[in-house]
Write a protein that holds these residues in place. Sequence first.
Motif, PDB file in Angstrom:
ATOM      1  N   ILE A 140      29.359  57.798  -6.420  1.00  0.00           N
ATOM      2  CA  ILE A 140      29.639  57.157  -5.135  1.00  0.00           C
ATOM      3  C   ILE A 140      29.748  55.643  -5.362  1.00  0.00           C
ATOM      4  O   ILE A 140      28.950  55.062  -6.102  1.00  0.00           O
ATOM      5  N   SER A 141      30.737  55.011  -4.752  1.00  0.00           N
ATOM      6  CA  SER A 141      30.924  53.567  -4.855  1.00  0.00           C
ATOM      7  C   SER A 141      30.954  52.948  -3.467  1.00  0.00           C
ATOM      8  O   SER A 141      31.139  53.647  -2.459  1.00  0.00           O
ATOM      9  N   THR A 142      30.786  51.632  -3.417  1.00  0.00           N
ATOM     10  CA  THR A 142      30.782  50.906  -2.146  1.00  0.00           C
ATOM     11  C   THR A 142      31.959  49.939  -2.124  1.00  0.00           C
ATOM     12  O   THR A 142      32.204  49.225  -3.111  1.00  0.00           O
ATOM     13  N   PHE A 143      32.652  49.890  -0.983  1.00  0.00           N
ATOM     14  CA  PHE A 143      33.845  49.061  -0.853  1.00  0.00           C
ATOM     15  C   PHE A 143      33.712  48.093   0.318  1.00  0.00           C
ATOM     16  O   PHE A 143      33.208  48.465   1.391  1.00  0.00           O
ATOM     17  N   GLU A 178      22.160  43.196  -3.309  1.00  0.00           N
ATOM     18  CA  GLU A 178      21.715  44.133  -4.335  1.00  0.00           C
ATOM     19  C   GLU A 178      22.789  44.463  -5.368  1.00  0.00           C
ATOM     20  O   GLU A 178      22.466  44.767  -6.519  1.00  0.00           O
ATOM     21  N   GLY A 179      24.069  44.412  -4.954  1.00  0.00           N
ATOM     22  CA  GLY A 179      25.073  44.927  -5.875  1.00  0.00           C
ATOM     23  C   GLY A 179      26.314  44.092  -6.114  1.00  0.00           C
ATOM     24  O   GLY A 179      27.103  44.412  -7.014  1.00  0.00           O
ATOM     25  N   ALA A 180      26.520  43.031  -5.348  1.00  0.00           N
ATOM     26  CA  ALA A 180      27.784  42.303  -5.418  1.00  0.00           C
ATOM     27  C   ALA A 180      27.875  41.389  -6.641  1.00  0.00           C
ATOM     28  O   ALA A 180      26.857  40.981  -7.214  1.00  0.00           O
ATOM     29  N   THR A 181      29.102  41.055  -7.010  1.00  0.00           N
ATOM     30  CA  THR A 181      29.328  40.026  -8.024  1.00  0.00           C
ATOM     31  C   THR A 181      29.027  38.669  -7.402  1.00  0.00           C
ATOM     32  O   THR A 181      28.956  38.526  -6.173  1.00  0.00           O
ATOM     33  N   GLU A 182      28.881  37.666  -8.244  1.00  0.00           N
ATOM     34  CA  GLU A 182      28.611  36.323  -7.718  1.00  0.00           C
ATOM     35  C   GLU A 182      29.774  35.834  -6.858  1.00  0.00           C
ATOM     36  O   GLU A 182      29.567  35.176  -5.837  1.00  0.00           O
ATOM     37  N   GLU A 183      30.980  36.164  -7.261  1.00  0.00           N
ATOM     38  CA  GLU A 183      32.153  35.761  -6.467  1.00  0.00           C
ATOM     39  C   GLU A 183      32.125  36.407  -5.086  1.00  0.00           C
ATOM     40  O   GLU A 183      32.449  35.760  -4.072  1.00  0.00           O
ATOM     41  N   GLN A 184      31.752  37.674  -5.016  1.00  0.00           N
ATOM     42  CA  GLN A 184      31.671  38.369  -3.723  1.00  0.00           C
ATOM     43  C   GLN A 184      30.564  37.771  -2.858  1.00  0.00           C
ATOM     44  O   GLN A 184      30.736  37.607  -1.649  1.00  0.00           O
ATOM     45  N   LYS A 185      29.445  37.442  -3.476  1.00  0.00           N
ATOM     46  CA  LYS A 185      28.349  36.830  -2.715  1.00  0.00           C
ATOM     47  C   LYS A 185      28.787  35.492  -2.122  1.00  0.00           C
ATOM     48  O   LYS A 185      28.528  35.213  -0.940  1.00  0.00           O
ATOM     49  N   LYS A 186      29.446  34.675  -2.914  1.00  0.00           N
ATOM     50  CA  LYS A 186      29.887  33.357  -2.431  1.00  0.00           C
ATOM     51  C   LYS A 186      30.944  33.488  -1.339  1.00  0.00           C
ATOM     52  O   LYS A 186      31.015  32.652  -0.432  1.00  0.00           O
ATOM     53  N   ALA A 187      31.757  34.523  -1.432  1.00  0.00           N
ATOM     54  CA  ALA A 187      32.826  34.705  -0.451  1.00  0.00           C
ATOM     55  C   ALA A 187      32.316  35.209   0.892  1.00  0.00           C
ATOM     56  O   ALA A 187      32.866  34.854   1.947  1.00  0.00           O
ATOM     57  N   TRP A 188      31.255  36.023   0.888  1.00  0.00           N
ATOM     58  CA  TRP A 188      30.832  36.703   2.110  1.00  0.00           C
ATOM     59  C   TRP A 188      29.490  36.245   2.679  1.00  0.00           C
ATOM     60  O   TRP A 188      29.337  36.130   3.906  1.00  0.00           O
ATOM     61  N   LEU A 189      28.507  36.004   1.825  1.00  0.00           N
ATOM     62  CA  LEU A 189      27.154  35.757   2.343  1.00  0.00           C
ATOM     63  C   LEU A 189      27.041  34.517   3.236  1.00  0.00           C
ATOM     64  O   LEU A 189      26.362  34.574   4.277  1.00  0.00           O
ATOM     65  N   ASP A 210      33.951  46.076 -11.485  1.00  0.00           N
ATOM     66  CA  ASP A 210      34.059  47.263 -12.345  1.00  0.00           C
ATOM     67  C   ASP A 210      32.695  47.897 -12.614  1.00  0.00           C
ATOM     68  O   ASP A 210      32.565  49.123 -12.714  1.00  0.00           O
ATOM     69  N   LYS A 211      31.657  47.061 -12.709  1.00  0.00           N
ATOM     70  CA  LYS A 211      30.310  47.584 -12.972  1.00  0.00           C
ATOM     71  C   LYS A 211      29.731  48.308 -11.755  1.00  0.00           C
ATOM     72  O   LYS A 211      28.747  49.042 -11.874  1.00  0.00           O
ATOM     73  N   GLY A 212      30.346  48.088 -10.589  1.00  0.00           N
ATOM     74  CA  GLY A 212      29.840  48.702  -9.363  1.00  0.00           C
ATOM     75  C   GLY A 212      30.381  50.090  -9.098  1.00  0.00           C
ATOM     76  O   GLY A 212      29.892  50.793  -8.200  1.00  0.00           O
TER      77      GLY A 212
END
Length: 385
Positions: A179-182, A97-108, A226-228
């Motif tokens: 509120i932010s998510t880390f 729902e909220g991650a950058t494409e780089e974060q999705k590729k790194a974790w999903l 930054d957008k998150g």
Amino acid sequence: MDADDLTHVLESVRDFIRTEVVPLEEQIDEQDVIPERIVTQCKEMGLYGFTIPEQYGGLGLSAYEEVQLAMELGWTTPALRSLFGTNNGIAGHVLLEGATEEQKKAWLPRLASGEVTASFGLTEADAGSDPSALATTAKPDGDHWVINGSKRYITNSPVADVIMVFARTNPEAKGNRGISTFLVPKDTPGLSIGPKDKKMGQAGAWTADVHLDDVRVPHDNVVGGDKGVDQGFRIAAKCLAHGRLHIAAVCAGMAARLVHETTEFAKTREQGGAPIARFQLIQGLVADSVTDYYAGRALVLETAKAFDAGTDKIAGPAAAKYFCSEMVGRVADRAVQVHGGAGYMRGVPVERFYRDVRLFRIYEGTSQIQQVIIARDALGPAARG
């Protein structure tokens, strides 16, 4: 996924659960652990990533397909589903729902394979149903954020490799804003996990407190970049809506198992030289449970269609979760009643299910929170004052 592939997945999971997991239910309840061979099989079957899109290594099930799978999972101890529930549900959906494409590729891909287990770190001692009371803070310090606070009842935290931590980043913002998510990996200095909680039921599904003492994470670990920043509540709301639909389906699946246990017992248990299935008062209990199950299953399937279509992603999931979590409690209660004294004894499935299902009326938002969501959606601004 085409119809043939879905049928194959559902049949494989059904066979796995009924031949491999059901015989271990009592052992899991007593030992509070899922055997490692079962964990390995779940990973091999793709159960750690059934909601994660195929491009990231998952099965990419739609909501309508997912709820059918969840109902199969509901046939056995909910601890099984909990193994991979956070990867597919509230934690994995933080990324979807909220991650950058780089974060999705790194974790999903790692979530989908089961290499990584993720947890959803929102609930606190004084912030459960009301995230506006969130006390965990994150303050910028150079190119890092420094996080302090504690989380409570966090599913899978004792085995989590990464925790999606919700923290207040703008102390001036009111209510659910700011509120932010880390993304906080388990080996981050200052992150510690408390002892496993001792729960009423759902043995084998582990929860614990999470403590964050001057935990430093780079800016890249803000979900969405930054957008998150300050978008945490929006992300959490979407994750929880999906999670409610999933939980509703699990409850419907558990109701199916309870109906099965009830009817099989009534057919074989004799009183006065006849099976108790002949007694009309027993028949009344059975009829009510069958009807409850049918209603819950139909509601879940219809809600999933609307969720996929994008026509109802708020009130529908709340209504499904509210009805099905309450419904399975009624079905479990009747199951114990039909079993009589046997239903109160450890080692009898309905006794364990009676304890296990109680939690579903609490997490992913209590029944009372679902009532508020449903009513506000129906009444609009008039309900908000």
